[in-house]
Design an enzyme around this catalytic site. Structure first.
Site, PDB file in Angstrom:
ATOM      1  N   LYS A 189       0.885  -1.179   0.000  1.00 28.26           N
ATOM      2  CA  LYS A 189       0.000   0.000   0.000  1.00 28.26           C
ATOM      3  C   LYS A 189       0.914   1.218   0.000  1.00 28.26           C
ATOM      4  O   LYS A 189       1.417   1.642   1.037  1.00 28.26           O
ATOM      5  CB  LYS A 189      -0.860  -0.029   1.263  1.00 28.26           C
ATOM      6  N   GLU A 264       9.265   1.557  11.441  1.00 27.77           N
ATOM      7  CA  GLU A 264      10.345   2.542  11.289  1.00 27.77           C
ATOM      8  C   GLU A 264       9.671   3.900  11.296  1.00 27.77           C
ATOM      9  O   GLU A 264       8.975   4.267  10.353  1.00 27.77           O
ATOM     10  CB  GLU A 264      11.107   2.257   9.987  1.00 27.77           C
ATOM     11  N   CYS A 298      13.530  10.218   7.475  1.00 29.36           N
ATOM     12  CA  CYS A 298      13.396   9.624   8.813  1.00 29.36           C
ATOM     13  C   CYS A 298      14.677   9.799   9.612  1.00 29.36           C
ATOM     14  O   CYS A 298      14.645  10.026  10.809  1.00 29.36           O
ATOM     15  CB  CYS A 298      13.003   8.161   8.703  1.00 29.36           C
ATOM     16  N   GLU A 395       9.910  15.519  15.992  1.00 29.36           N
ATOM     17  CA  GLU A 395      10.290  15.417  14.583  1.00 29.36           C
ATOM     18  C   GLU A 395       9.522  16.468  13.781  1.00 29.36           C
ATOM     19  O   GLU A 395       8.290  16.468  13.764  1.00 29.36           O
ATOM     20  CB  GLU A 395       9.960  14.019  14.057  1.00 29.36           C
TER      21      GLU A 395
HETATM   22  P1  NAD Z   1       1.512   8.553   8.000  1.00 30.15           P
HETATM   23  O1  NAD Z   1       2.276   7.759   8.978  1.00 30.15           O
HETATM   24  O2  NAD Z   1       0.088   8.837   8.351  1.00 30.15           O
HETATM   25  O3  NAD Z   1       1.521   7.824   6.559  1.00 30.15           O
HETATM   26  C1  NAD Z   1       2.435   6.825   6.189  1.00 30.15           C
HETATM   27  C2  NAD Z   1       1.698   5.704   5.473  1.00 30.15           C
HETATM   28  O4  NAD Z   1       0.731   5.150   6.354  1.00 30.15           O
HETATM   29  C3  NAD Z   1       0.943   6.135   4.211  1.00 30.15           C
HETATM   30  O5  NAD Z   1       0.999   5.103   3.244  1.00 30.15           O
HETATM   31  C4  NAD Z   1      -0.489   6.263   4.721  1.00 30.15           C
HETATM   32  O6  NAD Z   1      -1.457   6.081   3.709  1.00 30.15           O
HETATM   33  C5  NAD Z   1      -0.539   5.130   5.712  1.00 30.15           C
HETATM   34  N1  NAD Z   1      -1.591   5.268   6.741  1.00 30.15           N
HETATM   35  C6  NAD Z   1      -2.115   6.423   7.236  1.00 30.15           C
HETATM   36  N2  NAD Z   1      -3.052   6.133   8.159  1.00 30.15           N
HETATM   37  C7  NAD Z   1      -3.109   4.790   8.261  1.00 30.15           C
HETATM   38  C8  NAD Z   1      -3.869   3.898   9.071  1.00 30.15           C
HETATM   39  N3  NAD Z   1      -4.776   4.328   9.938  1.00 30.15           N
HETATM   40  N4  NAD Z   1      -3.647   2.564   8.946  1.00 30.15           N
HETATM   41  C9  NAD Z   1      -2.712   2.115   8.086  1.00 30.15           C
HETATM   42  N5  NAD Z   1      -1.985   2.904   7.284  1.00 30.15           N
HETATM   43  C10 NAD Z   1      -2.178   4.237   7.377  1.00 30.15           C
HETATM   44  O7  NAD Z   1       2.335   9.901   7.757  1.00 30.15           O
HETATM   45  P2  NAD Z   1       1.878  11.311   7.150  1.00 30.15           P
HETATM   46  O8  NAD Z   1       0.558  11.723   7.732  1.00 30.15           O
HETATM   47  O9  NAD Z   1       1.939  11.224   5.681  1.00 30.15           O
HETATM   48  O10 NAD Z   1       3.040  12.274   7.692  1.00 30.15           O
HETATM   49  C11 NAD Z   1       2.937  12.854   8.995  1.00 30.15           C
HETATM   50  C12 NAD Z   1       4.259  12.812   9.737  1.00 30.15           C
HETATM   51  O11 NAD Z   1       4.715  11.477   9.812  1.00 30.15           O
HETATM   52  C13 NAD Z   1       5.408  13.556   9.075  1.00 30.15           C
HETATM   53  O12 NAD Z   1       5.397  14.914   9.363  1.00 30.15           O
HETATM   54  C14 NAD Z   1       6.603  12.863   9.683  1.00 30.15           C
HETATM   55  O13 NAD Z   1       6.898  13.382  10.948  1.00 30.15           O
HETATM   56  C15 NAD Z   1       6.129  11.437   9.839  1.00 30.15           C
HETATM   57  N6  NAD Z   1       6.629  10.583   8.712  1.00 30.15           N
HETATM   58  C16 NAD Z   1       7.717   9.822   8.958  1.00 30.15           C
HETATM   59  C17 NAD Z   1       8.231   9.052   7.925  1.00 30.15           C
HETATM   60  C18 NAD Z   1       9.454   8.200   8.122  1.00 30.15           C
HETATM   61  O14 NAD Z   1      10.209   7.977   7.179  1.00 30.15           O
HETATM   62  N7  NAD Z   1       9.653   7.647   9.302  1.00 30.15           N
HETATM   63  C19 NAD Z   1       7.635   9.065   6.661  1.00 30.15           C
HETATM   64  C20 NAD Z   1       6.496   9.851   6.464  1.00 30.15           C
HETATM   65  C21 NAD Z   1       6.009  10.598   7.506  1.00 30.15           C
END
Ligand code: NAD
Length: 493
Positions: A189, A264, A298, A395
């Site tokens: 996904k 992660e 990250c 972060e």
């Molecule tokens: P997120 O964690 O919500 O999204 C990451 C992935 O999870 C996406 O594919 C999203 O569709 C999916 N997702 C979202 N809600 C979900 C749920 N309830 N169940 C399963 N999957 C779900 O991140 P975001 O909202 O895009 O970004 C917000 C913050 O997250 C950023 O500001 C940053 O601090 C952090 N982030 C960290 C990384 C990393 O590399 N560790 C990557 C992206 C974002």
């Protein structure tokens, strides 16, 4: 199949694609979803196409296809055959590096040089795990007389992969690459903000000979497709990279099915600069590890801890480097592109608002003549920042770095370890004893000495402690994590 993509007036359309971005790959077939989502270019904010909006029924179909693949030709393949497919896939990724670069630049707003590095890393993961597939071995265990005991490393079965938008190619390479090498069938996904390279990767995997159902890709919203995947009882392992809150929700959903999870979740990674550091070597790492991908990394080095006797020197030199940075649309290959979306830009702005009272050492202005609508954020260097300040603890995921002075080793380690994260750290010192001593004291999953990131290193196990998550990706550790260990004890007298 060619792309029917449309573009808003005045915006460049996507190049011709060998797949339809509005479709999902399930059971070897490119299928339409009941609905679609807009595909935005962060450099302009323009809608440049549509992607599929998969949901629970599509995730069900993908899990069913993966389950069937495990019972079919994919499940019956030898490790050598799986490795050969991955190696072919690596070669195809390299051959399509230009297109992958363009798609990532348009979809993520990632400057071309950085996007290309991700495409090359994706190829490296395929090469590494292709070569490793038939070297994943169990052990024989000395035991009581009359017994022979050995272990088998077997695939979990169906693995779920929930990928964020910041490094889609690298994260797909490290998690799907390891899962396929170990013989699992995958349901991927990708993030709703960045799924084009995932789809091209899946297309290339078909071309490389991956059997139907071994890799299924269902784009969609996190709350719909993501949540359905995390909670699915037919999944045997989940890899998640993203935010802490979503990672915790994924782990809770998986716990209901007692499914193991690799998380992660980013960090607040420090670089520690001592007064004997080679500053000429350190400088580019201090700055670029914070600003790469506009800080949306990250392992971004968002905290720079500096020995107080050289604080002003390092601050001045970093400020000078900030002033030289170029900002612009990803396609023009600047140092720093836009953030992924308006929400992320507003989030970074809110952090900077909280840091209003902090001294600004440098703030690279966003040029006034950029195309309107892009999600740019001015790179900002702050310091000295109290180590307990929110900007030094949370972060930010934007182009912001905090400089923090320290007086001695003990204080440096105390500050470095005083966040709830623990992903990566770097030490800059020529003192060998200090290198060894402090590398042990840092509460992180990786420590770099006189470098940061070691060039990416697909071979190097990667993962965190605390809020940074658990489990290890990359290298052989990831392969072990993608297997279930079986102990066979035979009594033969
Ligand atoms: P997120 O964690 O919500 O999204 C990451 C992935 O999870 C996406 O594919 C999203 O569709 C999916 N997702 C979202 N809600 C979900 C749920 N309830 N169940 C399963 N999957 C779900 O991140 P975001 O909202 O895009 O970004 C917000 C913050 O997250 C950023 O500001 C940053 O601090 C952090 N982030 C960290 C990384 C990393 O590399 N560790 C990557 C992206 C974002």
């Amino acid at each position: 199949m060619s792309s029917p993509n449309t573009a808003a007036h005045g915006q460049d359309p996507l190049p011709p694609l060998p797949f339809d971005p509005a479709r999902m790959l399930i059971a070897g077939h490119w299928q339409a979803a009941p609905d679609t989502l807009p595909l935005n270019d962060p450099s302009t904010g323009a809608t440049i196409g549509r992607i599929a909006r998969g949901g629970a029924p599509e995730i069900d179909a993908a899990v069913e296809a993966a389950t069937a693949a495990m019972q079919g030709p994919w499940g019956a393949m030898t490790a050598l055959e799986r490795g050969r497919i991955l190696s072919r896939l690596g070669a195809l990724v390299l051959a399509h590096a230009d297109l992958l670069t363009t798609l990532e630049a348009r979809d993520v707003g990632k400057p071309r040089t950085q996007a290309r590095a991700d495409a090359i890393a994706l190829a490296r993961y395929c090469e590494f795990y292709g070569g490793a597939a038939d070297k994943l071995m169990g052990e024989t265990i000395p035991y009581q007389s009359g017994y022979t005991v050995y272990t088998l490393r077997e695939p979990h079965g169906v693995t779920g992969h929930i990928v964020p938008w910041n490094y889609p190619m690298q994260i797909i390479g490290r998690s799907v690459g390891a899962a396929l090498a170990a013989g699992n069938a995958c349901v991927l996904k990708p993030a709703e903000d960045a799924c084009l390279t995932a789809l091209l990767f899946a297309h290339l995997a078909q071309e490389a000979g991956l059997p139907p159902g071994a890799l299924n890709v269902v784009p969609g919203l996190g709350a719909e497709a993501g949540a359905a995947l995390a909670a699915h009882p037919g999944i045997h392992h989940i890899s998640f990279t993203g935010s802490v809150a979503t990672g915790a929700a994924v782990q809770a959903a998986a716990a209901a099915n007692v499914v193991p999870v690799t998380l992660e979740l980013g960090g607040k990674s420090p670089q520690l600069v001592f007064d004997d550091a080679d500053l000429d070597r350190a400088l580019p790492f201090l700055v670029n590890a914070g600003l790469q991908n506009a800080g949306q990394t990250c392992s971004a080095a968002s905290r720079i801890l500096i020995h107080d006797t050289i604080f002003d020197t390092v601050a001045d030199r970093m400020a000078e480097a900030y002033r030289a940075k170029t900002i612009g649309p990803a396609e023009t290959d600047p140092d720093i592109g836009p953030l992924i979306n308006a929400r992320q830009r507003d989030r970074v702005a809110a952090f900077l608002h909280d840091g209003d009272a902090l001294p600004v050492l440098a703030q690279t202005p966003v040029p006034k003549d950029l195309p309107p609508g892009g999600y740019y954020s001015a790179p900002t260097l702050l310091g000295p920042v109290p180590s307990t300040h929110r900007l030094a603890q949370d972060e930010i995921f934007g182009p912001v770095q905090c400089l923090i002075p320290f007086h001695d080793e003990d204080e440096a380690i105390a500050i470095a370890n005083a966040t709830r994260y623990g992903l990566v750290a770097a030490l800059w010192t020529e003192n060998g004893g200090r290198q060894m001593r402090l590398a042990k004291k840092l509460s992180t999953g990786q420590v770099f000495v006189n470098n940061y990131g070691a060039g990416g290193g697909v071979e190097l196990p990667f993962g965190g402690r605390g809020l940074s998550g658990h489990g290890r990706e990359k290298g052989f550790e990831a392969l072990y994590g993608m297997t279930s260990l079986k102990t066979v004890a035979t009594h033969h007298g």
